[in-house]
Design a protein around this motif. Sequence first.
Motif, PDB file in Angstrom:
ATOM      1  N   LYS A 195       0.825  -1.209   0.000  1.00 34.91           N
ATOM      2  CA  LYS A 195       0.000   0.000   0.000  1.00 34.91           C
ATOM      3  C   LYS A 195       0.854   1.251   0.000  1.00 34.91           C
ATOM      4  CE  LYS A 195      -3.837  -2.026   2.509  1.00 34.91           C
ATOM      5  NZ  LYS A 195      -4.656  -1.964   3.708  1.00 34.91           N
ATOM      6  N   TYR A 196       1.924   1.251   0.797  1.00 34.41           N
ATOM      7  CA  TYR A 196       2.786   2.435   0.863  1.00 34.41           C
ATOM      8  C   TYR A 196       3.595   2.588  -0.422  1.00 34.41           C
ATOM      9  CZ  TYR A 196       1.588   2.192   5.807  1.00 34.41           C
ATOM     10  OH  TYR A 196       0.907   2.139   6.986  1.00 34.41           O
ATOM     11  N   VAL A 199       1.445   4.324  -2.887  1.00 36.86           N
ATOM     12  CA  VAL A 199       1.364   5.769  -2.630  1.00 36.86           C
ATOM     13  C   VAL A 199       2.601   6.456  -3.201  1.00 36.86           C
ATOM     14  CG1 VAL A 199       1.389   7.537  -0.831  1.00 36.86           C
ATOM     15  CG2 VAL A 199      -0.112   5.556  -0.596  1.00 36.86           C
ATOM     16  N   ALA A 200       3.783   5.869  -2.951  1.00 36.22           N
ATOM     17  CA  ALA A 200       5.021   6.470  -3.458  1.00 36.22           C
ATOM     18  C   ALA A 200       5.024   6.485  -4.991  1.00 36.22           C
ATOM     19  CB  ALA A 200       6.224   5.712  -2.925  1.00 36.22           C
ATOM     20  N   ARG A 213      12.526   7.203   2.048  1.00 38.47           N
ATOM     21  CA  ARG A 213      11.342   7.735   2.740  1.00 38.47           C
ATOM     22  C   ARG A 213      10.281   6.689   3.043  1.00 38.47           C
ATOM     23  NH1 ARG A 213       8.781  13.162   1.453  1.00 38.47           N
ATOM     24  NH2 ARG A 213       8.846  13.375   3.706  1.00 38.47           N
ATOM     25  N   VAL A 214      10.346   5.531   2.382  1.00 38.40           N
ATOM     26  CA  VAL A 214       9.299   4.538   2.602  1.00 38.40           C
ATOM     27  C   VAL A 214       9.875   3.215   3.114  1.00 38.40           C
ATOM     28  CG1 VAL A 214       7.393   3.256   1.560  1.00 38.40           C
ATOM     29  CG2 VAL A 214       7.853   5.605   0.832  1.00 38.40           C
ATOM     30  N   PRO A 217      12.301   3.394   6.566  1.00 37.60           N
ATOM     31  CA  PRO A 217      11.537   3.646   7.793  1.00 37.60           C
ATOM     32  C   PRO A 217      10.592   2.499   8.142  1.00 37.60           C
ATOM     33  CG  PRO A 217      11.437   5.551   6.351  1.00 37.60           C
ATOM     34  CD  PRO A 217      12.115   4.479   5.578  1.00 37.60           C
ATOM     35  N   ALA A 218       9.970   1.908   7.132  1.00 37.48           N
ATOM     36  CA  ALA A 218       9.038   0.818   7.399  1.00 37.48           C
ATOM     37  C   ALA A 218       9.774  -0.408   7.916  1.00 37.48           C
ATOM     38  CB  ALA A 218       8.250   0.469   6.132  1.00 37.48           C
ATOM     39  N   ARG A 293       9.428   6.680  17.463  1.00 33.00           N
ATOM     40  CA  ARG A 293       8.421   7.269  18.346  1.00 33.00           C
ATOM     41  C   ARG A 293       7.063   7.386  17.671  1.00 33.00           C
ATOM     42  NH1 ARG A 293      11.920  10.788  16.605  1.00 33.00           N
ATOM     43  NH2 ARG A 293      11.256  12.707  15.609  1.00 33.00           N
ATOM     44  N   TRP A 294       7.031   7.245  16.334  1.00 35.20           N
ATOM     45  CA  TRP A 294       5.761   7.288  15.611  1.00 35.20           C
ATOM     46  C   TRP A 294       4.957   6.022  15.835  1.00 35.20           C
ATOM     47  CZ3 TRP A 294       5.754   3.139  12.271  1.00 35.20           C
ATOM     48  CH2 TRP A 294       7.015   2.637  11.899  1.00 35.20           C
ATOM     49  N   LYS A 296       2.898   3.306  17.615  1.00 34.89           N
ATOM     50  CA  LYS A 296       2.079   3.162  18.797  1.00 34.89           C
ATOM     51  C   LYS A 296       1.728   1.681  18.952  1.00 34.89           C
ATOM     52  CE  LYS A 296      -2.120   4.690  19.392  1.00 34.89           C
ATOM     53  NZ  LYS A 296      -3.291   5.559  19.290  1.00 34.89           N
TER      54      LYS A 296
ATOM     55  N   PHE B  87      -7.535   6.459  -1.084  1.00 34.63           N
ATOM     56  CA  PHE B  87      -7.921   5.066  -0.862  1.00 34.63           C
ATOM     57  C   PHE B  87      -8.919   4.984   0.283  1.00 34.63           C
ATOM     58  CE2 PHE B  87      -3.665   5.051  -2.660  1.00 34.63           C
ATOM     59  CZ  PHE B  87      -3.783   4.118  -3.681  1.00 34.63           C
ATOM     60  N   ARG B  91      -3.874   5.566   4.274  1.00 36.20           N
ATOM     61  CA  ARG B  91      -2.527   5.301   3.749  1.00 36.20           C
ATOM     62  C   ARG B  91      -1.543   6.429   4.002  1.00 36.20           C
ATOM     63  NH1 ARG B  91      -2.651   1.534  -1.665  1.00 36.20           N
ATOM     64  NH2 ARG B  91      -4.435   0.284  -1.074  1.00 36.20           N
ATOM     65  N   LEU B  93       1.744   7.740   5.785  1.00 42.25           N
ATOM     66  CA  LEU B  93       2.907   6.995   6.236  1.00 42.25           C
ATOM     67  C   LEU B  93       3.085   7.231   7.730  1.00 42.25           C
ATOM     68  CD1 LEU B  93       4.781   8.064   3.102  1.00 42.25           C
ATOM     69  CD2 LEU B  93       4.226   5.704   3.649  1.00 42.25           C
ATOM     70  N   PRO B  94       3.031   6.169   8.532  1.00 37.02           N
ATOM     71  CA  PRO B  94       2.980   6.353   9.984  1.00 37.02           C
ATOM     72  C   PRO B  94       4.223   7.001  10.581  1.00 37.02           C
ATOM     73  CG  PRO B  94       3.021   4.010   9.407  1.00 37.02           C
ATOM     74  CD  PRO B  94       2.906   4.764   8.130  1.00 37.02           C
ATOM     75  N   TRP B  95       5.357   6.942   9.853  1.00 32.99           N
ATOM     76  CA  TRP B  95       6.591   7.528  10.405  1.00 32.99           C
ATOM     77  C   TRP B  95       6.762   8.996  10.026  1.00 32.99           C
ATOM     78  CZ3 TRP B  95       6.193   3.149   7.492  1.00 32.99           C
ATOM     79  CH2 TRP B  95       6.398   3.292   6.123  1.00 32.99           C
ATOM     80  N   PHE B 104       4.218  14.987   1.046  1.00 32.98           N
ATOM     81  CA  PHE B 104       4.899  13.778   0.545  1.00 32.98           C
ATOM     82  C   PHE B 104       5.159  13.836  -0.960  1.00 32.98           C
ATOM     83  CE2 PHE B 104       4.931   9.212  -0.684  1.00 32.98           C
ATOM     84  CZ  PHE B 104       5.961   8.798   0.140  1.00 32.98           C
ATOM     85  N   TYR B 134       1.536  12.710  14.628  1.00 30.48           N
ATOM     86  CA  TYR B 134       1.715  11.512  13.806  1.00 30.48           C
ATOM     87  C   TYR B 134       0.346  10.910  13.499  1.00 30.48           C
ATOM     88  CZ  TYR B 134       6.729  11.590  14.421  1.00 30.48           C
ATOM     89  OH  TYR B 134       8.039  11.954  14.372  1.00 30.48           O
ATOM     90  N   ALA B 136      -0.924   8.123  13.906  1.00 34.14           N
ATOM     91  CA  ALA B 136      -1.502   7.283  14.957  1.00 34.14           C
ATOM     92  C   ALA B 136      -2.162   8.113  16.053  1.00 34.14           C
ATOM     93  CB  ALA B 136      -0.422   6.386  15.564  1.00 34.14           C
TER      94      ALA B 136
END
Lengths: 300, 260
Positions: A195-196, A199-200, A213-214, A217-218, A293-294, A296, B87, B91, B93-95, B104, B134, B136
């Motif tokens: 999914k990410y 988006v990119a 950037r994707v 980090p993921a 820290r993002w 949760k 979507f 979507r 990006l959580p970071w 973005f 963020y 979340a």
Amino acid sequence: MSAENIQLLARNVSAVPAKPKEYVGHPNTAGYYWRIRRALAKIKPVLALLKDKSLDWALPVGILLLWEISTQLHWVKPVFLPGPREVAESFYDLLVNQDLLLDFRASAIEVVLGFSLGAVLGLLTGIGAGLSHSVERFLGTTLNAFRQVPPLAWLPLLVLWIGISLFAKSVMIGKAVFFPVFLNTLQGIRGVSKKYIEVASIFEYNQALLLRRVILPAALPSIFVGLRYGAGLAWATVIVAEMLGSRVGLGFLLTRAQEMLLTAQLFVVIVIIGAVGYLVDVALRKIENNLLRWKKGFAG
Amino acid sequence: MSNSHQIGLEINRLTKTFNTDRLAVTALENVDLKIRKGQFASIVGTSGCGKTTLLRIVAGLENDFDGSIELDGKDIKGPSKDKGVIFQEHRLLPWLTIEENVGFGLVSRPAAERRELVERYLALVGLKKFAKAYPAQISGGMAQRAAIARALVNKPKILLLDEPFGALDAITRMHMHSELEKIWLDEKTTMVMVTHDVEEAVYLSDVVILMSHRPGRIKKIIPVPLARPRNRSHPDFLAIKRELLEEFHLNNKDIFTYEI
């Protein structure tokens, strides 16, 4: 109810008629009361901290107490289990009269070098294999076979080739660190949600941007699992490497203490190994929490 | 309104077949569709009718199809910035923070321009206060608004929305409808929305496209010539809604018969 009690009740009623709620008490008692209150207020933060950390430290402190008691009561011969005080004295002796710091430094340098070598190579190879199935297939067979041979099994060969040197030990540690970092990086990248990536692609990201950037980090949570596990392995491997072939380092101290039956020294080294390993993990976790820290997650 | 009669999106004889190991499923068959520039069009159909596939093909996220799709007279080749997509899940990006997410798609622009655009679109969707949060940390409705800002910030020629409010509660959804309508009136972007919510479609669209089930074909095109903002309980509104629902039930007659 006895006659005496009734008398007391009667006296109370007559003696304190005006301000029944205000407690005056004896002048001295009142002073003590306030002094205790003030003292308690002063140590309150300390008590709060103790309460806060009590669950984390209850077991280690308990073990330390049991250790002290068992030596005080002579449950075990000191040659098998010297007391905490004896160990502390031995630590002081090693630090001041011998070269504990030099040995520690030697081990630390080997670990830092070996860990950096293994982590950097593991990360780069993991990224390469994660991004390209061809790279993964090209390297897969070789790496998988390499992985089956434990780091220690390489030591005799490494010693033959390059001698018992800093470099030989670092290479061995690097080998130990490489695989957890490589495998977790690979797995982390493969686990990045499509999914990410979509988006990119909508925003026309090229490979480099996508990675920075994707994908990275993921994959970072997974990469950190590898790094932390690798750090633990590095620290364990350096000790074993030094025990088997070295004239310096914490591992060498262990072997020497064993040969000379200096049990207290054994304990000193064991405690240092444990404490340093623990601190390194705490530091890595701090860095991880800061970078992630993002996230949760489940609070526990 | 010089370009209001120009064709924005043109789909000709689009057919898409998914080949799995054992069987081939035709998701879309001979779909012909023209959507004018600046129009708000909704594609309505039951789940599995291929409407999401249609949207993904227009977005350039699916390949291997027959037929042609043109945006402003140019063939669509893969995903690009001029085709924004919202979507069903946000979507984000959580970071990245909300402002980083909104920016973005602006990485190639100079920093000052990027900051200004992000700020403007955060204000447009009412998320200025949450720029540093963020994903979340914010609610689903706010996250979806951030996703809308992220898609609009590049000024796409067309915005494709795939059941964008499906995951939101009824009240939030109605708020989002009027906000999206406001944005559409401001930005004049061509919007194509896929939904199974008939009321949503009637409320927002100039034209509602009804799709049939497997293989997905265009069954009927119903214009919605009502003044905006629309009143959900006005008789004209309800009449169009009823017309659509009736078509729906006609379509679904055989889907809900079971053989035991």
